[in-house]
Scaffold this active site. Structure first.
Site, PDB file in Angstrom:
ATOM      1  N   GLU A 329       0.883  -1.166   0.000  1.00  0.00           N
ATOM      2  CA  GLU A 329       0.000   0.000   0.000  1.00  0.00           C
ATOM      3  C   GLU A 329       0.921   1.218   0.000  1.00  0.00           C
ATOM      4  OE1 GLU A 329      -3.384   0.336   0.233  1.00  0.00           O
ATOM      5  OE2 GLU A 329      -4.051  -1.719   0.604  1.00  0.00           O
TER       6      GLU A 329
HETATM    7 ZN    ZN Z   1      -6.269  -1.717  -3.539  1.00  0.00          ZN
END
Ligand code: ZN
Ligand code: NAG
Ligand code: NAG
Ligand code: NAG
Length: 437
Positions: A329
């Site tokens: 992320e």
């Molecule tokens: Zn995602």
């Protein structure tokens, strides 16, 4: 009337007990609705800011830019547009390497000519609304190809030369182009799924259907009717079947985290650990440390409150058993208040370039660690995994014990079973006597 009659109940703070009970029911009802109304669905919201398509790539530009780069550097970039979405849009598989240079380390002949380029698969754009990772793919490509046109002897040139000689990089530019098209067309920047609203990262055949996904087609984590129901998954499963990858990275935005396998509900229950955990953790830590401020990293089910079933990176670890499989992320700030959708996953236009520069060290670290790891593998006599595992040590111990037992028992066996039936045993006693004579 009699059942809910409130007449004659005592007054409390100016409110009848019955009114308060009614209030309680209403708030309970609201509470059960809250998860529904809070970000679980995929309805558009009024956004704080929107992408400017002279700064961000739109889908048309994504394709055009990849094609332009592939045409410009055919010796280093190979484009495959045959992998397609449900609606027939290319997913743009780009292979990046120095195809004429066959990098092999000095002692590679000792273990046979194993390919020593670290082979990496990067998947971008699984989630439609996450534009940032796709932009970071261009940033990476511009960095690498920029080195090709840099002057001979320059640092940038040397950097690119080294990466392209040691890494065999596969990029899936946009796994979910239909979803992206939908976002751009409808301006619904909360849309995460495919054209059919399936969350691709819940559609893989690893713990498919678990509680860390949804069976509700209106939910943003809708897993689809069956594992691999979405044709968009095929590009990843096919590449990983055809090529032996050392590492897979699924790139996302929304927070700043690096997840190791596993993230599914079953693994959380069993405390299941992935293979090659020590090295994977080492890589995740190096990647996290290369960021300012550093990312969080760890096993998916430990880092997250929620579990996720049917993810691509769990599949690559659990089914395909790749030595490295991470979900990254790359951007976000989960603590920031009043997030809408686009701003939850993507920086404002004016901050994009800066945010891209900031995540570039992720790639640098990834390439340097994996090329180092790959060399160490090639040098290791066992060829595969680093330090001897505990089970290997137990195996050695067991073999030693068996051997000792065999030697001790040997002369008690019937002669037909002995390894050396005619062996003459000279006892210490006789030797002693011979020496005395
Ligand atoms: Zn995602
Ligand atoms: C994509 O962006 C370019 C540049 O801003 C623009 O000219 C083009 O019309 C856009 N295409 C679509 C389909 O939105
Ligand atoms: C690619 O490999 C060839 C052969 O080893 C080499 O001559 C060439 O300089 C390499 N290209 C780059 C950019 O390093
Ligand atoms: C690419 O990135 C590396 C490492 O961050 C840097 O040293 C190099 O100069 C960059 N190359 C170009 C062309 O920007």
């Amino acid at each position: 009337m009699s059942l809910y009659s409130c007449s004659g109940t005592p007054q409390l703070l100016g409110m009848t007990l019955c009114n308060r009970r009614l209030l309680l029911y209403i708030s309970l009802l609201l509470l059960t609705w809250l998860p529904w109304t809070q970000g679980r669905d995929v309805k558009p919201v009024k956004e704080k800011y929107l992408p400017d398509y002279t700064v961000y790539h739109n889908l048309t530009q994504v394709g055009a830019h990849i094609q332009e780069l592939a045409q410009k550097f055919p010796a280093y970039l190979r484009l495959d547009t045959n992998y397609r979405s449900r609606k027939g849009r290319p997913q743009y598989v780009l292979r990046v390497s120095n195809f004429s240079g066959s990098y092999s380390i000095q002692h590679s002949t000792e273990v046979g000519l194993t390919p020593v380029k670290a082979r990496i698969l990067l998947a971008y754009g699984e989630h439609a609304r996450e534009f940032f990772p796709v932009e970071s793919m261009f940033h990476l490509l511009l960095n690498l190809t920029g080195g090709l046109t840099a002057p001979e002897g320059s640092h940038s040139r040397a950097y690119t030369s080294e990466i392209l000689s040691k890494i065999d990089l596969f990029i899936v530019g946009i796994v979910n182009p239909d979803g992206r098209q939908y976002v751009e067309q409808t301006k619904n920047y909360c849309w995460r799924g495919t054209s059919t609203g399936v969350d691709l990262n819940r559609n893989f055949d690893w713990q498919f259907g678990g509680p860390g996904s949804s069976g509700d087609p209106e939910d943003e984590e809708y897993r689809g009717a069956a594992a691999f129901s979405e044709p968009e998954c095929f590009v990843l499963t096919d590449l990983v079947t055809k090529f032996q990858f050392d590492a897979f990275l699924s790139l996302h935005s929304g927070t700043r985290d690096i997840y190791l396998p596993f993230s599914d509900s079953q693994s959380k229950q069993e405390q299941r650990k992935p293979k090659n955990l020590a090295d994977q953790m080492r890589l995740a830590k190096l990647l996290s440390d290369s960021m300012v401020p550093e990312f969080q990293h760890g096993i998916g089910y430990e880092l997250n409150q929620y579990t996720a079933d049917g993810t691509s990176f769990d599949y690559m670890a659990g089914v395909k058993e790749l030595p490295f499989s991470l979900a990254v992320e790359m951007w976000g700030d989960r603590d920031s208040p009043s997030k809408r959708c686009f701003d939850l996953f993507n920086p404002p236009n004016k901050d994009l370039q800066n945010a891209l520069d900031e995540v570039q060290p992720l790639y640098e670290t990834l390439f340097s660690y994996l090329s180092y790891w790959k060399e160490r593998q090639a040098h290791s006599p066992f060829g595969v995994i680093e330090e001897p595992s505990m089970s290997f040590m137990y195996f050695c111990l067991a073999m030693t014990v068996l051997f000792v037992v065999f030697v001790c028992m040997h002369r008690h066996l019937p002669s037909s079973l002995r390894a050396f039936p005619k062996r003459r045993v000279i006892s210490i006693n006789r030797l002693w006597m011979m020496w005395r004579d």
